[in-house]
Design an enzyme around this catalytic site. Structure first.
Site, PDB file in Angstrom:
ATOM      1  N   ARG A 248     -43.003  38.399 107.005  1.00 15.22           N
ATOM      2  CA  ARG A 248     -42.972  36.939 106.948  1.00 15.22           C
ATOM      3  C   ARG A 248     -41.818  36.486 107.831  1.00 15.22           C
ATOM      4  O   ARG A 248     -40.688  36.915 107.627  1.00 15.22           O
ATOM      5  CB  ARG A 248     -42.734  36.557 105.494  1.00 15.22           C
ATOM      6  CG  ARG A 248     -42.772  35.148 105.127  1.00 15.22           C
ATOM      7  CD  ARG A 248     -42.319  34.984 103.666  1.00 15.22           C
ATOM      8  NE  ARG A 248     -40.896  35.197 103.537  1.00 15.22           N
ATOM      9  CZ  ARG A 248     -40.321  36.031 102.688  1.00 15.22           C
ATOM     10  NH1 ARG A 248     -41.032  36.742 101.848  1.00 15.22           N
ATOM     11  NH2 ARG A 248     -39.014  36.156 102.657  1.00 15.22           N
ATOM     12  N   HIS A 252     -38.084  32.874 102.228  1.00 15.69           N
ATOM     13  CA  HIS A 252     -38.938  33.086 101.059  1.00 15.69           C
ATOM     14  C   HIS A 252     -39.626  31.783 100.667  1.00 15.69           C
ATOM     15  O   HIS A 252     -40.826  31.734 100.449  1.00 15.69           O
ATOM     16  CB  HIS A 252     -38.094  33.623  99.903  1.00 15.69           C
ATOM     17  CG  HIS A 252     -38.837  33.735  98.616  1.00 15.69           C
ATOM     18  ND1 HIS A 252     -39.772  34.708  98.390  1.00 15.69           N
ATOM     19  CD2 HIS A 252     -38.801  32.974  97.494  1.00 15.69           C
ATOM     20  CE1 HIS A 252     -40.282  34.541  97.169  1.00 15.69           C
ATOM     21  NE2 HIS A 252     -39.715  33.512  96.616  1.00 15.69           N
ATOM     22  N   TYR A 261     -29.035  37.565 103.399  1.00  9.82           N
ATOM     23  CA  TYR A 261     -29.401  38.932 103.046  1.00  9.82           C
ATOM     24  C   TYR A 261     -30.213  39.691 104.095  1.00  9.82           C
ATOM     25  O   TYR A 261     -30.509  40.861 103.918  1.00  9.82           O
ATOM     26  CB  TYR A 261     -30.150  38.961 101.707  1.00  9.82           C
ATOM     27  CG  TYR A 261     -31.351  38.032 101.643  1.00  9.82           C
ATOM     28  CD1 TYR A 261     -32.561  38.397 102.213  1.00  9.82           C
ATOM     29  CD2 TYR A 261     -31.264  36.805 100.996  1.00  9.82           C
ATOM     30  CE1 TYR A 261     -33.657  37.563 102.159  1.00  9.82           C
ATOM     31  CE2 TYR A 261     -32.361  35.958 100.939  1.00  9.82           C
ATOM     32  CZ  TYR A 261     -33.546  36.334 101.518  1.00  9.82           C
ATOM     33  OH  TYR A 261     -34.631  35.508 101.454  1.00  9.82           O
TER      34      TYR A 261
HETATM   35  C1  LIG Z   1     -42.123  37.161  86.427  1.00 10.68           C
HETATM   36  C2  LIG Z   1     -41.374  36.538  87.562  1.00 10.68           C
HETATM   37  N1  LIG Z   1     -40.110  36.932  87.812  1.00 10.68           N
HETATM   38  C3  LIG Z   1     -39.401  36.355  88.802  1.00 10.68           C
HETATM   39  C4  LIG Z   1     -39.945  35.368  89.569  1.00 10.68           C
HETATM   40  C5  LIG Z   1     -39.130  34.693  90.669  1.00 10.68           C
HETATM   41  N2  LIG Z   1     -39.636  35.068  91.981  1.00 10.68           N
HETATM   42  C6  LIG Z   1     -40.509  34.292  92.642  1.00 10.68           C
HETATM   43  S1  LIG Z   1     -41.046  34.999  94.032  1.00 10.68           S
HETATM   44  C7  LIG Z   1     -40.112  36.392  93.794  1.00 10.68           C
HETATM   45  C8  LIG Z   1     -40.192  37.516  94.780  1.00 10.68           C
HETATM   46  C9  LIG Z   1     -41.576  38.028  94.924  1.00 10.68           C
HETATM   47  O1  LIG Z   1     -41.634  39.022  95.892  1.00 10.68           O
HETATM   48  P1  LIG Z   1     -42.989  39.703  96.319  1.00 10.68           P
HETATM   49  O2  LIG Z   1     -43.785  40.080  95.110  1.00 10.68           O
HETATM   50  O3  LIG Z   1     -42.663  40.790  97.258  1.00 10.68           O
HETATM   51  O4  LIG Z   1     -43.808  38.557  97.050  1.00 10.68           O
HETATM   52  P2  LIG Z   1     -43.414  37.671  98.336  1.00 10.68           P
HETATM   53  O5  LIG Z   1     -42.725  36.431  97.802  1.00 10.68           O
HETATM   54  O6  LIG Z   1     -42.546  38.486  99.220  1.00 10.68           O
HETATM   55  O7  LIG Z   1     -44.693  37.294  98.974  1.00 10.68           O
HETATM   56  C10 LIG Z   1     -39.368  36.258  92.628  1.00 10.68           C
HETATM   57  C11 LIG Z   1     -38.399  37.242  92.137  1.00 10.68           C
HETATM   58  C12 LIG Z   1     -41.277  34.981  89.277  1.00 10.68           C
HETATM   59  N3  LIG Z   1     -41.903  34.022  89.977  1.00 10.68           N
HETATM   60  N4  LIG Z   1     -41.955  35.586  88.272  1.00 10.68           N
END
Ligand SMILES: Cc1ncc(C[n+]2csc(CCOP(=O)(O)OP(=O)(O)O)c2C)c(N)n1
Lengths: 355, 327
Positions: A248, A252, A261
């Site tokens: 990406r 985020h 980071y």
């Molecule tokens: C159960 C839960 N814990 C924490 C979060 C907060 N949070 C939102 S997105 C994220 C990272 C997700 O990373 P990934 O699964 O790799 O997906 P990406 O955003 O990189 O597409 C976090 C920690 C959440 N939405 N749900």
């Protein structure tokens, strides 16, 4: 490490013969879709910056993964997106105006056309994977030729729900496709710190599910892998775990600052230059005589107009009314909520206080 | 020396100072290290204390909280950050079946000195599931303490107390207040006791009980009532949701004879019901009117186009005050 499946190289050349499996019209559609959703993504970020939209989750860089996988679906197939997979939802038939509405904080932004099984973006990480097992299981029980496709990120594979979903899907042989976009980061945490296993695809083995590792910026590889997974699912041979390696370019979300980071600009720049999903398909199409500058101009003009129209539609959508929050909580409102609604709509009159 | 801090700065300082003082304290969570937490509450602590004490974990609330329970049982004091309150649910099992019960199950042999910090509450234009306030879930489970500060000073003092508490503490940080205002916060390490409410405004006609972000709403309403109607409201910041400061509640109601509870959590089975029950038990004969609640509604917190309509406002609180006064 599991090998990386690639069909279209970053240089825009074919790594294997695709004769008979992918026609030219599909390739052009792939390209048009990718360009359109990239424009949509950039527009959304601008709208957020102008204060016309709330926090937004961008996907630029991941177009091949989302577009290629969603294009492999049939209209009846089920789609379970996360907050980042609006490109997939749009390709599967969600209207762009709805996607705008969702990010503008409207309750109706999650509605999708009735005949399309597009679920609202899932915000809690990994929880939708188990649902995709359930819908697929039902399709199987009802003998409906439908698959369920669930999107998730690399971070999601650390949650219990990911493992429970794979286990159920394996046991019940559900027609579920688990599509992981491994973009290298879960907010700030790099994949190397997320997991000690080298790949996500290899985890399929633990549940006896085929796990495939593919170049997620190669839309041909995505599409062909999806086709195969679909055929397997529809033939009653159960689920597939797909790990698409991608990146990406942006933050985020618009509320996040990746400078803290990761060396955002440098890495994104490199991916853009060396592995961009749109650029490589364009190179291939141009070399094959299927695309040129004029078509490009026409495409950006039509896509831009479509996006503007969707935005106008979203921005002229009637404002939500406070009482809308009481709708759809239950089939029949409870007395508690009904009383509360009246209190909200017609607050008690201020009377003079007795002396 | 006097200096002013935001709530999030005060929270960082509490962790920083306790970590410097007590090497058993460690921080765990998603993005708490390199990124310093998505709200920057753990900013720079990784640089200061190293990767063994400030740990970026895999994305797994059950893993984080479950492992923290083990760390706590084996001599460490984990301070866990859950990114938003609504994302605590994958770890809920660990909190309610294990953290809360370990002392009880082991007949006091093991205990879990664990702090779970998490932003909560609406009014931040967040996406879906970023605005919940479900403190009742935790207040309902024996074995947990539940704390919710409403200002930087209390946030620091309460968090220090939480880190020194031998029992698990759910520490709810009102997201809306993280950077809403600054306040003088002493540089030294001080404590605000868990379980003690604070009278933030003296009054004689009616008592308002609130916590977290609703405290300011209650105060605004009280000020306006004073100005416009000459009504004198006493405003009490409960600060701790479990255990409640019963004495403070009862004492105030005995003085004013009228009460109102303001919370942004859903009305039904919210903490307001519990507070009213305490008043019924301990001060019924002092009451001149039924106790009223001004709360969030029994609906999921709506998306942000109408989020403000979900939240109690000073106007709604003033209506509640009127109804109580004119009963
Ligand atoms: C159960 C839960 N814990 C924490 C979060 C907060 N949070 C939102 S997105 C994220 C990272 C997700 O990373 P990934 O699964 O790799 O997906 P990406 O955003 O990189 O597409 C976090 C920690 C959440 N939405 N749900």
């Amino acid at each position: 490490m599991l090998p990386l499946y690639q069909v279209l190289t970053p240089e825009g050349e074919l790594a294997q013969d695709i004769h008979g499996s992918l026609d030219e019209a599909t390739m052009i559609k792939m390209y048009e879709n990718m360009v359109t959703v990239r424009m949509f993504d950039r527009k959304s970020i601008n709208l957020q910056r102008q204060g016309r939209m709330g926090t937004y989750a961008p996907f630029e860089g991941q177009e091949a993964s989302q577009v290629g996988s969603a294009m492999a679906l049939a209209p009846g197939d089920w789609l379970f997106p996360t907050y980042r997979d609006h490109a997939a939802a749009i390709v599967h038939g969600q209207s762009m105006a709805r996607v705008f509405l969702y990010w503008m904080g409207h309750m109706e932004g999650s509605l999708s056309p009735k005949d399309l099984h597009i679920m609202p973006p899932c915000v809690p990480i990994a929880t939708q994977l188990v649902h995709a097992v359930g819908t697929a299981w039902a399709s199987k029980l009802k003998n409906e030729q439908q698959v369920s496709l669930a999107y998730f990120g690399d971070g999601a594979t650390s949650e219990g729900d990911f493992h429970e979903a794979l286990n159920f899907a394996g046991v019940f042989q559900t027609p579920t496709i688990f599509f992981c976009q491994n973009n290298g980061y879960a907010i700030s945490v790099p994949f190397s710190q997320q997991s000690a296993s080298k790949t996500i695809a290899q985890r399929g083995a633990a549940y006896d599910i085929p796990g495939v590792r593919i170049d997620g910026n190669d839309i041909f590889a995505v599409w062909m892998t999806m086709k195969e997974a679909k055929e397997r699912a529809l033939a009653g041979k159960g689920p597939t775990l797909i790990e698409a390696i991608t990146f990406r370019y942006g933050a985020h979300t618009t509320a996040d600052d990746p400078k803290k980071y990761r060396d955002q600009e440098q890495v994104a720049e490199q991916w853009r230059r060396e592995r961009d999903p749109i650029a490589r398909l364009r190179t291939y199409l141009e070399r094959s005589g299927l695309w040129n500058e004029q078509k490009e101009n026409e495409l950006t003009a039509t896509a831009g107009a479509k996006i503007d129209a969707a935005l106008a539609e979203a921005e002229s959508y009637p404002k939500s009314r406070p009482e809308d929050m009481f709708q759809h909580v239950y089939a029949e409102p409870t007395w508690m909520a009904s009383e509360q609604k009246n209190e909200l709509v017609q607050p008690a009159k201020k009377e003079d206080i007795p002396a | 020396m006097k200096r002013k801090l935001t709530m999030v700065q005060a929270i960082t300082e509490a962790m920083d100072q306790k970590m410097a003082e007590d090497s058993r304290i460690m921080l765990l969570g998603e993005d708490v290290g390199m990124n310093g937490g998505v709200f920057r509450a753990t900013e720079d602590l990784l640089n200061k204390y190293g990767a063994n004490r400030v740990v970026d974990t895999p994305l797994s609330e059950a893993g984080i909280i479950g492992a923290a329970i083990g760390l706590a049982m084996n001599g460490l004091i984990p301070v866990v950050e859950i990114q938003f309150l609504a994302f605590i649910y994958p770890g809920f099992e660990q909190i309610v079946s294990h953290a809360a019960r370990m002392r009880y199950r082991t007949r006091g042999q093991y205990h879990v000195p664990l702090v779970i910090r998490t932003p909560y509450g609406a009014g931040i234009r967040g996406p879906e599931l970023h605005s919940e306030s479900v403190e009742t879930f935790f207040a309902h489970v024996p074995g947990l303490k539940v704390v919710a500060p409403s200002n930087p000073y209390d946030a620091k003092g309460l968090l220090v107390s939480a880190m020194e508490d031998p029992d698990p503490v759910i520490f709810l940080e009102p997201t809306k207040l993280y950077r809403a205002f600054k306040e003088e916060v002493p540089e030294e390490l001080y404590r605000v006791p868990i379980g003690k409410a604070k009278v933030v405004r003296q009054g004689t006609d009616l008592s308002i009980f609130a916590w977290g972000a609703m405290l300011r709403v209650a105060e605004d309403a009280a000020k306006q009532m004073e100005r416009e109607q000459g009504v004198s409201c006493e405003v009490i910041d409960l600060r701790t949701i479990y255990p409640l400061d019963r004495d403070a509640i009862v004492q105030s109601v005995k003085k004013t004879g009228r009460a109102l509870v303001v919370h942004e959590a859903h009305k039904t089975a919210g903490m307001g019901a519990e507070i009213i029950s305490i008043i019924n038990d301990e001060a019924l004969i002092y009451l001149k009117a039924p106790v009223k609640r001004v709360t969030g509604f029994d609906v999921p917190v709506p998306q942000f186009s109408i989020e403000d309509d979900y939240l109690p406002t000073p106007a709604r609180v003033m209506n509640g005050i009127m109804e109580t006064l004119t009963f």
